[in-house]
Scaffold this motif. Sequence first.
Motif, PDB file in Angstrom:
ATOM      1  N   VAL A 107       0.855  -1.190   0.000  1.00  0.00           N
ATOM      2  CA  VAL A 107       0.000   0.000   0.000  1.00  0.00           C
ATOM      3  C   VAL A 107       0.889   1.238   0.000  1.00  0.00           C
ATOM      4  CG1 VAL A 107      -1.785   1.252   1.247  1.00  0.00           C
ATOM      5  CG2 VAL A 107      -1.728  -1.247   1.325  1.00  0.00           C
ATOM      6  N   VAL A 108       0.692   2.122  -0.987  1.00  0.00           N
ATOM      7  CA  VAL A 108       1.507   3.320  -1.083  1.00  0.00           C
ATOM      8  C   VAL A 108       0.658   4.540  -0.735  1.00  0.00           C
ATOM      9  CG1 VAL A 108       2.910   4.735  -2.630  1.00  0.00           C
ATOM     10  CG2 VAL A 108       2.932   2.245  -2.851  1.00  0.00           C
ATOM     11  N   LYS A 109       1.216   5.389   0.140  1.00  0.00           N
ATOM     12  CA  LYS A 109       0.515   6.614   0.514  1.00  0.00           C
ATOM     13  C   LYS A 109       1.526   7.757   0.457  1.00  0.00           C
ATOM     14  CE  LYS A 109      -1.416   8.446   4.572  1.00  0.00           C
ATOM     15  NZ  LYS A 109      -1.675   8.204   5.990  1.00  0.00           N
ATOM     16  N   ASN A 110       1.202   8.808  -0.245  1.00  0.00           N
ATOM     17  CA  ASN A 110       2.116   9.947  -0.429  1.00  0.00           C
ATOM     18  C   ASN A 110       3.501   9.503  -0.891  1.00  0.00           C
ATOM     19  OD1 ASN A 110      -0.005  11.439   0.627  1.00  0.00           O
ATOM     20  ND2 ASN A 110       0.810  11.293   2.724  1.00  0.00           N
ATOM     21  N   VAL A 166      -8.972  -0.031   7.331  1.00  0.00           N
ATOM     22  CA  VAL A 166      -9.958   0.789   8.041  1.00  0.00           C
ATOM     23  C   VAL A 166      -9.256   1.983   8.699  1.00  0.00           C
ATOM     24  CG1 VAL A 166     -10.010  -0.453  10.259  1.00  0.00           C
ATOM     25  CG2 VAL A 166     -12.036   0.718   9.477  1.00  0.00           C
ATOM     26  N   ASN A 167      -8.061   1.782   9.207  1.00  0.00           N
ATOM     27  CA  ASN A 167      -7.330   2.907   9.810  1.00  0.00           C
ATOM     28  C   ASN A 167      -6.898   3.923   8.770  1.00  0.00           C
ATOM     29  OD1 ASN A 167      -7.535   2.208  12.518  1.00  0.00           O
ATOM     30  ND2 ASN A 167      -5.750   0.852  12.432  1.00  0.00           N
ATOM     31  N   LEU A 168      -6.453   3.436   7.611  1.00  0.00           N
ATOM     32  CA  LEU A 168      -6.067   4.379   6.546  1.00  0.00           C
ATOM     33  C   LEU A 168      -7.272   5.174   6.074  1.00  0.00           C
ATOM     34  CD1 LEU A 168      -3.555   2.318   4.339  1.00  0.00           C
ATOM     35  CD2 LEU A 168      -3.071   4.343   5.725  1.00  0.00           C
ATOM     36  N   SER A 169      -8.427   4.523   5.998  1.00  0.00           N
ATOM     37  CA  SER A 169      -9.608   5.252   5.527  1.00  0.00           C
ATOM     38  C   SER A 169     -10.042   6.295   6.555  1.00  0.00           C
ATOM     39  CB  SER A 169     -10.747   4.287   5.189  1.00  0.00           C
ATOM     40  OG  SER A 169     -11.360   3.836   6.361  1.00  0.00           O
ATOM     41  N   LEU A 170      -9.804   6.026   7.839  1.00  0.00           N
ATOM     42  CA  LEU A 170     -10.109   7.025   8.860  1.00  0.00           C
ATOM     43  C   LEU A 170      -9.147   8.211   8.756  1.00  0.00           C
ATOM     44  CD1 LEU A 170     -10.764   4.747  11.946  1.00  0.00           C
ATOM     45  CD2 LEU A 170     -12.423   6.320  10.936  1.00  0.00           C
ATOM     46  N   ASP A 171      -7.861   7.905   8.527  1.00  0.00           N
ATOM     47  CA  ASP A 171      -6.852   8.968   8.395  1.00  0.00           C
ATOM     48  C   ASP A 171      -7.110   9.829   7.166  1.00  0.00           C
ATOM     49  OD1 ASP A 171      -5.540   8.396  10.670  1.00  0.00           O
ATOM     50  OD2 ASP A 171      -3.790   7.442   9.746  1.00  0.00           O
ATOM     51  N   ALA A 172      -7.641   9.201   6.104  1.00  0.00           N
ATOM     52  CA  ALA A 172      -7.819   9.924   4.843  1.00  0.00           C
ATOM     53  C   ALA A 172      -8.994  10.902   4.912  1.00  0.00           C
ATOM     54  CB  ALA A 172      -8.042   8.913   3.718  1.00  0.00           C
ATOM     55  N   ARG A 173      -9.830  10.730   5.921  1.00  0.00           N
ATOM     56  CA  ARG A 173     -11.045  11.522   5.983  1.00  0.00           C
ATOM     57  C   ARG A 173     -10.755  13.018   6.099  1.00  0.00           C
ATOM     58  NH1 ARG A 173     -15.222  12.931   9.727  1.00  0.00           N
ATOM     59  NH2 ARG A 173     -13.522  13.057  11.230  1.00  0.00           N
TER      60      ARG A 173
END
Lengths: 193, 592
Positions: free
Chosen positions: A47-50, A186-193
């Motif tokens: 999973v890649v983020k930024n 689920v944690n990434l989706s919370l952070d992305a909010r």
Amino acid sequence: MKNLMSQLRTALVATVLLAVILCGVYPALVWTIAQALFPERANGSLVVKNGKIVGSELIGQNFAGAKYFHSRPSMAGEMGYDATSSGGSNLGPTSKKLIDSVRERVKAYRAENNLPLSVKTPVDAVTASASGLDPHISVRNALLQAPRVAKDRGMEEKAVVEKIEANTQGRDLYILGEPRVNVLNVNLSLDAR
Amino acid sequence: MDHFGWIQLTLFVGILLVLTKPMGVYLTKVLDVEGKTFLDLAIGPVERFFYSLLGIDPKKEQDWKQYSFSLISFSLVGTLFTYAILRLQHLLPLNPQGFGPVSGQLSFNTAISFATNTNWQNYAGESTMSYLSQMVGLTFHNFASAATGIAVAAALARGVARNSAKTIGNFWTDVIRTILYVLLPICLVYALLLVSQGMIQNFNPYAKVEVVAPYASPVPGKDAEGRQSPPQRKVETQTIVQGPMASQVAIKMLGTNGGGFTNANAAHPYENPTPLSNFLQMLSIFLIPSGLTYYLGRVVKDQRHGWAVWSAMAAIFLVGFLICWWAESTGNPHMHALGIDAASGNMEGKETRFGIFNSALFATVTTDASCGAVNSMHDSFTPLGGLVPLLNIQLGEVIFGGVGAGLYGMIVFVVLAVFLAGLMIGKTPEYLGKKIEAYDVKASVMFIMVPVLGILGSTAWAATSAWGLAGLNNSGPHGFSEILYAYSSTTGNNGSAFAGLNANTCWYNITLGIAMLLGRFFMIIPILALAGNLAGKKSRPLGEGSFPVSGPMFTVLLTGTVLIVGALTFFPALSLGPIVEHYLMTHSNILF
């Protein structure tokens, strides 16, 4: 003696020939096709983020702090969730060490999620997985953590439950395995909010 | 024990049943050098190229001694080949993590382990083996030892079927045809299916990940001054294993080898990503062993005999599984007393995506067959849940069993069952028109006695030695079970473990290595002798007075023989381990 030498010679040639096909051609062929058809999965579902790799969808990681859903206890490596050292506790059902650590985990889990006496502790929240890298928790475990996460993030509990539902995988083909929540997602989706 | 479990069980047995005939028919063609298959056009030239380089005539058959001789030469060369690769892995390519050479005694243990189709692992794959060691050193045996097992089963089936014959087939032809026509094509498709579920197949170095939520964690244990509150360590990264996994896992399951790419084996999310991949893995363990029962029916020209053997296997499998499933669903009363949801069963050492049902089914399947891959930690099962895998191994892994090994083991039990029945009714025992005589019974009994010596003898030795006790992770009866499981698993060439036992020590490496050799070659040689002897006998035409080897009566007799021999032999040892632990768990507060 002549027979012995000739059998060993045959064995040697067979070993070399089979090794070329089974240990060279075969894995290379699987690699080529897999990389063409499922490149993301063949390379670890990372999973890649930024622009940074933050994990793999399939490999659990530890989440501390009230604002995240917590993964299951892990016995992989001495700190837990060490993905180069997979494994479970291997403690048996009458092990004092096991029962003592489960008791501690029950206490901590009930306190941090403020569980009333009538609610039983979900078993996956206080037992270590087999791999120590279990990326999932049970749906019930996630729902019991939701009020804490919502409170810490200042969100409506309903919105957090929606995130859980969005990251819940049902049984495969509606039949196989168990429904489960992917903790990283689920944690990434919370952070992305 | 919810209804989703029952549906999955029905599906599993149903699909296995449906696949048995096609697999058996295909095996019949492959194991006949004249047989025609739909892959002839593609594989035929490769096969002929092999024969020409090997300088053998594929149609020239061997007697049982020549057959054994070829088998041992092949195993010996393969073992040395793997030993050399493990010792030299630091000098060889495909070692991105820069692992050093594997120690001498561990290489000895591992090379034997893979050559004997055991795949007992005294190491953690991800921190010990280079990609080359996994892909070449270990995967080679996953194919070779599986094909060897199938070859022996075919030789024995021919021995039963033939009339006054001197030969039982050609070892090289059997092995090469099995690998090229059965194992390799199935694995190619199967490996890709596994990748589609998320299994990795690459040659990248381990992935370095920056975790989403860095955290500080106390380092376990006391600090340097012996203070109780240890220092904190900040965790910001996670290193994730990579490698050519799918190609190895496909044959690891299909060939009932079971040696994991990673330490957690099929519990690792890469090595078994979804419930669907899990279902395929369980099915692939039983696929060839189940098909071989149909093959037996074809070769001896009595298909009902093949199905009778299948039914006996299926019956013991189902009973064992139901006990294991029940025990794991019921869970651990010590945990329930802490306020844990009792309905969810025993989840220690199990993965969320598999749950109780699929963990119990996998544990039963992997030990019925001599696979030994695990998707949950058997060491953490409830006592009776853990007894089932242990007893499955001790029964001789004839419940479908390892590829080939299951069938030849079961034929030995058929010979014994026929012999016992003959004694009971006072007639000369006869198996499909062949008189069973002293030589055959002796060879069969040797097959039964070797595991007794290997399992009970070694367990007794280790349990009373300092080196044996030093490796334990649990104490009390569970510690004894760890040792008993280790020698059962290695002698039975299974490879699963009560994995808490630290067996990577000099004594364990060597004694377990010897147990594996004993359990493989001291069982295969009597089998081939039996095959040769049976082949040489004159078949009498079957008639009214012949002893029937099909139908429910025979299935019950066969099942009974397996269970009685196993129970009589191992009940005392099991009482000291899982059985006493069960009563301690349910009727006392004693912890160890």
